[in-house]
Design a protein around this motif. Sequence first.
Motif, PDB file in Angstrom:
ATOM      1  N   UNK A 187       0.830  -1.208   0.000  1.00 32.25           N
ATOM      2  CA  UNK A 187       0.000   0.000   0.000  1.00 32.25           C
ATOM      3  C   UNK A 187       0.863   1.255   0.000  1.00 32.25           C
ATOM      4  N   UNK A 188       1.963   1.228   0.756  1.00 30.69           N
ATOM      5  CA  UNK A 188       2.891   2.369   0.754  1.00 30.69           C
ATOM      6  C   UNK A 188       3.474   2.572  -0.642  1.00 30.69           C
ATOM      7  N   UNK A 189       3.844   1.460  -1.278  1.00 31.85           N
ATOM      8  CA  UNK A 189       4.412   1.559  -2.615  1.00 31.85           C
ATOM      9  C   UNK A 189       3.404   2.158  -3.592  1.00 31.85           C
ATOM     10  N   UNK A 190       2.143   1.732  -3.520  1.00 30.61           N
ATOM     11  CA  UNK A 190       1.127   2.261  -4.432  1.00 30.61           C
ATOM     12  C   UNK A 190       0.934   3.763  -4.228  1.00 30.61           C
ATOM     13  N   UNK A 191       0.911   4.206  -2.970  1.00 35.52           N
ATOM     14  CA  UNK A 191       0.769   5.635  -2.695  1.00 35.52           C
ATOM     15  C   UNK A 191       1.964   6.410  -3.252  1.00 35.52           C
ATOM     16  N   UNK A 192       3.170   5.867  -3.047  1.00 35.27           N
ATOM     17  CA  UNK A 192       4.379   6.511  -3.555  1.00 35.27           C
ATOM     18  C   UNK A 192       4.363   6.538  -5.084  1.00 35.27           C
ATOM     19  N   UNK A 193       3.975   5.436  -5.701  1.00 42.41           N
ATOM     20  CA  UNK A 193       3.928   5.344  -7.158  1.00 42.41           C
ATOM     21  C   UNK A 193       2.976   6.387  -7.748  1.00 42.41           C
ATOM     22  N   UNK A 194       1.791   6.535  -7.161  1.00 44.48           N
ATOM     23  CA  UNK A 194       0.838   7.535  -7.638  1.00 44.48           C
ATOM     24  C   UNK A 194       1.400   8.939  -7.499  1.00 44.48           C
ATOM     25  N   UNK A 195       2.080   9.199  -6.400  1.00 44.06           N
ATOM     26  CA  UNK A 195       2.682  10.512  -6.179  1.00 44.06           C
ATOM     27  C   UNK A 195       3.749  10.800  -7.244  1.00 44.06           C
ATOM     28  N   UNK A 196       4.571   9.819  -7.539  1.00 47.88           N
ATOM     29  CA  UNK A 196       5.625   9.988  -8.547  1.00 47.88           C
ATOM     30  C   UNK A 196       5.014  10.204  -9.924  1.00 47.88           C
ATOM     31  N   UNK A 197       3.979   9.441 -10.248  1.00 47.56           N
ATOM     32  CA  UNK A 197       3.326   9.619 -11.547  1.00 47.56           C
ATOM     33  C   UNK A 197       2.761  11.027 -11.679  1.00 47.56           C
ATOM     34  N   UNK A 198       2.168  11.538 -10.618  1.00 50.01           N
ATOM     35  CA  UNK A 198       1.627  12.891 -10.631  1.00 50.01           C
ATOM     36  C   UNK A 198       2.751  13.915 -10.810  1.00 50.01           C
ATOM     37  N   UNK A 199       3.868  13.719 -10.092  1.00 49.91           N
ATOM     38  CA  UNK A 199       5.002  14.643 -10.192  1.00 49.91           C
ATOM     39  C   UNK A 199       5.593  14.643 -11.600  1.00 49.91           C
ATOM     40  N   UNK A 200       5.664  13.483 -12.217  1.00 51.48           N
ATOM     41  CA  UNK A 200       6.195  13.375 -13.579  1.00 51.48           C
ATOM     42  C   UNK A 200       5.317  14.173 -14.546  1.00 51.48           C
ATOM     43  N   UNK A 201       4.001  14.045 -14.366  1.00 51.87           N
ATOM     44  CA  UNK A 201       3.081  14.796 -15.234  1.00 51.87           C
ATOM     45  C   UNK A 201       3.206  16.291 -14.984  1.00 51.87           C
ATOM     46  N   UNK A 202       3.259  16.692 -13.708  1.00 51.71           N
ATOM     47  CA  UNK A 202       3.344  18.116 -13.378  1.00 51.71           C
ATOM     48  C   UNK A 202       4.635  18.754 -13.885  1.00 51.71           C
ATOM     49  N   UNK A 203       5.724  17.987 -13.860  1.00 52.59           N
ATOM     50  CA  UNK A 203       7.011  18.509 -14.318  1.00 52.59           C
ATOM     51  C   UNK A 203       7.203  18.314 -15.817  1.00 52.59           C
ATOM     52  N   UNK A 204       6.204  17.693 -16.446  1.00 50.64           N
ATOM     53  CA  UNK A 204       6.245  17.447 -17.881  1.00 50.64           C
ATOM     54  C   UNK A 204       7.518  16.710 -18.293  1.00 50.64           C
ATOM     55  N   UNK A 205       7.852  15.676 -17.530  1.00 51.31           N
ATOM     56  CA  UNK A 205       9.028  14.854 -17.820  1.00 51.31           C
ATOM     57  C   UNK A 205       8.621  13.822 -18.872  1.00 51.31           C
ATOM     58  N   UNK A 206       9.284  13.823 -20.024  1.00 55.20           N
ATOM     59  CA  UNK A 206       8.916  12.873 -21.081  1.00 55.20           C
ATOM     60  C   UNK A 206       9.329  11.449 -20.707  1.00 55.20           C
ATOM     61  N   UNK A 207       8.374  10.540 -20.743  1.00 54.95           N
ATOM     62  CA  UNK A 207       8.693   9.149 -20.416  1.00 54.95           C
ATOM     63  C   UNK A 207       8.314   8.215 -21.561  1.00 54.95           C
ATOM     64  N   UNK A 208       7.849   8.763 -22.667  1.00 53.98           N
ATOM     65  CA  UNK A 208       7.494   7.933 -23.810  1.00 53.98           C
ATOM     66  C   UNK A 208       8.724   7.153 -24.262  1.00 53.98           C
ATOM     67  N   UNK A 209       8.504   5.901 -24.573  1.00 49.00           N
ATOM     68  CA  UNK A 209       9.591   5.071 -25.074  1.00 49.00           C
ATOM     69  C   UNK A 209      10.406   4.408 -23.989  1.00 49.00           C
ATOM     70  N   UNK A 210      10.196   4.781 -22.742  1.00 55.34           N
ATOM     71  CA  UNK A 210      10.918   4.132 -21.657  1.00 55.34           C
ATOM     72  C   UNK A 210      10.214   2.841 -21.288  1.00 55.34           C
ATOM     73  N   UNK A 211      10.988   1.814 -21.055  1.00 54.73           N
ATOM     74  CA  UNK A 211      10.423   0.556 -20.607  1.00 54.73           C
ATOM     75  C   UNK A 211      10.808   0.364 -19.155  1.00 54.73           C
ATOM     76  N   UNK A 212       9.824  -0.012 -18.361  1.00 54.76           N
ATOM     77  CA  UNK A 212      10.061  -0.232 -16.946  1.00 54.76           C
ATOM     78  C   UNK A 212      10.094  -1.719 -16.664  1.00 54.76           C
ATOM     79  N   UNK A 213      10.955  -2.102 -15.761  1.00 54.31           N
ATOM     80  CA  UNK A 213      11.066  -3.506 -15.387  1.00 54.31           C
ATOM     81  C   UNK A 213       9.811  -3.920 -14.641  1.00 54.31           C
ATOM     82  N   UNK A 214       9.341  -5.072 -14.934  1.00 58.29           N
ATOM     83  CA  UNK A 214       8.178  -5.630 -14.268  1.00 58.29           C
ATOM     84  C   UNK A 214       8.299  -7.139 -14.287  1.00 58.29           C
TER      85      UNK A 214
END
Length: 76
Positions: A39-66
């Motif tokens: 649950x902590x990870x999910x909250x942190x992940x959502x926060x990071x996703x929001x920050x990336x959008x707000x800072x307009x950091x381009x992430x297209x083309x990046x592949x994340x490990x899963x």
Amino acid sequence: MNSVGEACTELKREYDQCFNRWFAEKFLKGDSAGDPCGQLFKRYQLCVQKAIKEKDIPIEGLEFMGPSKGKTENSP
């Protein structure tokens, strides 16, 4: 290390502490059951996703490990 978003740094610290405690006290002793930090990870992940959008950091083309990422065609 701070997070990509200043507002996320405290969540990152909490998640890191939880993970490190679980890793040392459970996982390394053979107990890999459960996900006490999920649950902590999910909250942190959502926060990071929001920050990336707000800072307009381009992430297209990046592949994340899963779970299925990082395997080559020849790996089992």
